[in-house]
Design a protein around this motif. Structure first.
Motif, PDB file in Angstrom:
ATOM      1  N   LEU A  63      36.974  48.108  32.072  1.00 41.32           N
ATOM      2  CA  LEU A  63      37.207  47.456  33.368  1.00 41.32           C
ATOM      3  C   LEU A  63      36.081  47.787  34.331  1.00 41.32           C
ATOM      4  N   HIS A  64      35.636  49.054  34.331  1.00 40.75           N
ATOM      5  CA  HIS A  64      34.526  49.463  35.187  1.00 40.75           C
ATOM      6  C   HIS A  64      33.245  48.716  34.802  1.00 40.75           C
ATOM      7  N   TYR A 124      38.600  42.016  24.818  1.00 33.34           N
ATOM      8  CA  TYR A 124      39.344  43.248  24.576  1.00 33.34           C
ATOM      9  C   TYR A 124      40.403  43.480  25.654  1.00 33.34           C
ATOM     10  N   MET A 125      40.052  43.224  26.902  1.00 36.73           N
ATOM     11  CA  MET A 125      40.998  43.529  27.977  1.00 36.73           C
ATOM     12  C   MET A 125      42.119  42.502  28.064  1.00 36.73           C
ATOM     13  N   ASP A 126      41.787  41.227  27.822  1.00 38.66           N
ATOM     14  CA  ASP A 126      42.812  40.181  27.966  1.00 38.66           C
ATOM     15  C   ASP A 126      43.696  40.060  26.742  1.00 38.66           C
ATOM     16  N   GLN A 178      33.054  45.802  33.385  1.00 35.09           N
ATOM     17  CA  GLN A 178      33.201  44.409  33.766  1.00 35.09           C
ATOM     18  C   GLN A 178      32.935  44.229  35.265  1.00 35.09           C
ATOM     19  N   PHE A 194      43.885  44.908  23.976  1.00 35.71           N
ATOM     20  CA  PHE A 194      44.641  46.035  24.543  1.00 35.71           C
ATOM     21  C   PHE A 194      46.059  45.624  24.918  1.00 35.71           C
ATOM     22  N   LYS A 195      46.226  44.387  25.362  1.00 33.47           N
ATOM     23  CA  LYS A 195      47.561  43.925  25.750  1.00 33.47           C
ATOM     24  C   LYS A 195      48.437  43.672  24.538  1.00 33.47           C
ATOM     25  N   ASN A 217      40.082  51.367  30.680  1.00 32.71           N
ATOM     26  CA  ASN A 217      39.657  51.521  32.071  1.00 32.71           C
ATOM     27  C   ASN A 217      38.138  51.603  32.180  1.00 32.71           C
ATOM     28  N   SER A 218      37.484  52.167  31.177  1.00 30.90           N
ATOM     29  CA  SER A 218      36.010  52.175  31.166  1.00 30.90           C
ATOM     30  C   SER A 218      35.475  50.754  31.028  1.00 30.90           C
ATOM     31  N   SER A 249      43.810  53.949  26.817  1.00 28.86           N
ATOM     32  CA  SER A 249      43.760  53.765  28.268  1.00 28.86           C
ATOM     33  C   SER A 249      42.400  54.145  28.806  1.00 28.86           C
ATOM     34  N   SER A 250      41.825  55.240  28.307  1.00 30.32           N
ATOM     35  CA  SER A 250      40.508  55.675  28.752  1.00 30.32           C
ATOM     36  C   SER A 250      39.464  54.609  28.453  1.00 30.32           C
TER      37      SER A 250
END
Lengths: 182, 315
Positions: A112-113, A85-87, A115, A90-91, A109-110, A105-106
């Motif tokens: 990311l936390h 999802y992050m790589d 991970q 979302f991009k 960032n959640s 964004s919320s």
């Protein structure tokens, strides 16, 4: 006598190792306010799913079918899907609406936390078995088969599947914060 | 001629240097806000800065934020703050913007009409796990024999760890986790005549932190003296009731008898004044053993049969 002692020694070692493994799994559980994440997604779910032009296909279908995923694979699958999802998702998604961008964004960032929390686990407690690797590979392949913008929208729309799976597999059985010395 | 040109150039140089250019240049820069900082307590985050003063002009401020995800993966993306795009005052509640436990970059700029200042960024970035967690406010009371606590509402991210104990040597401490607030929570039953104390601390799972314990509050439960007195009073009242009831029934019976069936007054002619005097025997039919006075001859009402029989006796 010596054989019996050796047998007991081996049995005790195995018990200690299995206990350590189960304890280690708990260290790989993430503690996140899932209610906030689910609330953030619910606010944008309808808009995202309405933009999905390929209603008859799914990307995260393997999560729904993998009911028997082993607890030992939960850490690996979670880590791989968070990275997915992050790589990618979302991009690849370019959101013009500021309200939706705020909710994405919320969630990002959640993730990311989460991970970062999983990265604190020792590698041996987050080992990827072949089954776990296959499950996440299928999801990656499903994503790559669609046009990138459509794939990103569809994956965003299926976030509820991923959040439900996290909620189910990462429920804490002990509340360390509540264990306060009297 | 040359001297005149020199004086003109000098005059122009002095004019453009000493007089502020903002009076003549409409595109002058607005000063950027300074001294950015975040005041955070109990998961409420307030971004503040020094106000920008422009005499005669109205200044507005624009706040934008960028989570660590955006910083790492899409550094060009800044998101306008929910409540401060724009805002009139030199402060902004960014609680609804800081929604994950990662470092957030925050920046502010001032605008006056079409003119805008440069962005001022908060240094270092703010992480909500640095919020100050204060001991929770609570109200402890008793409801009958139950210990009750009411906790302040700090939002859905808060839980409370409550401990309570009987104030006695060696008493065991009990604990309870309270998730929902806004209404009273029953902790347990109290023994009469004892003192119970309660203290609580706030827990925030999202940042894996907890506050210090609040000051303990104690309540005293009344002893058994009052209930014993009430029991004694009730016993005495019951005994009096047991005695008074038959007396009342007897008296009521008396009243009913005399009010419904009063005794008739005996006429003087029927009264026996001389005990030796006997009533005269009846004349007439000898077969009649008893002389019964008829209604015609004597008042029958109220006369009992025994009296009538006595009157009929005789030789």
């Amino acid at each position: 006598m010596k054989v019996q002692s050796a047998f007991l020694w081996i049995l005790g070692t195995l018990l200690i190792l299995s206990l350590g493994q189960s304890l280690g799994l708990r260290r790989c559980l993430i503690s996140v306010d899932m209610r906030h994440l689910e609330r953030s997604f619910q606010e944008i779910k309808r808009t995202l799913q309405n933009k999905d032009v390929f209603q008859n296909v799914t990307i995260l279908s393997t999560l729904q079918s993998l009911q028997g995923i082993k607890p030992i694979d939960v850490c690996c699958v979670t880590r791989n899907l968070l990275a997915f999802y992050m790589d990618k998702v979302f991009k690849d998604h370019q959101e013009p609406n500021p309200q939706i961008r705020r909710q994405i964004s919320s969630i990002a960032n959640s993730f990311l936390h989460m991970q970062k929390t999983l990265q604190q686990c020792e590698q041996r407690w987050c080992h990827c078995s072949q089954e776990a690797t296959n499950a996440t590979s299928i999801i990656q392949d499903n994503y790559d088969q669609l046009e990138v913008r459509a794939a990103a929208i569809k994956s965003l729309g299926e976030l509820d599947i991923f959040l439900a799976w996290i909620n189910k597999n990462h429920q804490e059985t002990s509340h360390a914060l509540h264990q306060v010395p009297v | 001629m040359v001297l005149e040109g020199t004086w003109a150039s000098l005059f122009t140089w002095v004019f453009c240097t000493l007089i502020p250019c903002s009076l003549t240049d409409p595109g002058a820069v607005v000063p950027a806000p300074q001294n950015l900082s975040v005041h955070s307590a109990n998961m409420k985050h307030l971004l503040v800065w020094s106000p920008v003063i422009l005499p005669g002009e109205t200044v507005h401020y624009w706040v934008e934020y960028q989570g660590e995800y955006e910083s790492l993966y899409m550094s060009h993306m800044w998101i306008p703050s929910s409540w401060c795009s724009p805002t009139p005052g030199p402060e902004c509640d960014v609680t609804d913007d800081i929604t994950a436990t990662v470092p957030y970059r925050l920046r502010v700029r001032a605008t006056s009409g079409p003119r805008a200042s440069a962005w001022s960024a908060l240094k270092p970035p703010f992480n909500r796990n640095s919020t100050l967690l204060l001991p929770p406010r609570m109200a402890v009371r008793k409801d009958g024999s139950h210990l009750v606590i009411e906790l302040e509402d700090l939002g859905p991210q808060f839980e409370f760890f409550v401990t309570f104990w009987r104030k006695a040597p060696g008493a065991k401490e009990h604990a309870k986790v309270v998730s929902s607030v806004g209404f009273p929570v029953y902790l347990g039953a109290m023994e009469p005549g004892a003192v119970y104390c309660v203290k609580a601390r706030a827990l925030v799972r999202a940042i894996a932190r907890r506050s210090a314990f609040s000051q303990a509050q104690c309540v005293e439960v009344q002893g058994e003296a009052l209930p014993l007195g009430l029991a004694l009073f009730a016993f005495v009242a019951f005994m009096l009731f047991l005695v008074a009831l038959p007396v009342s029934i007897w008296k009521a019976g008396q009243l009913l008898r005399y009010s419904c069936c009063p005794m008739a007054i005996l006429p003087d002619t029927l009264k026996i004044t001389n005990p030796s005097q006997k009533p005269a025997p009846c004349r007439g039919e000898e077969k009649v053993d008893v002389c019964v006075m008829t209604d015609r001859d004597a008042p029958r009402r109220g006369l009992r049969h025994a009296e009538l029989a006595d009157l009929g006796e005789g030789p």
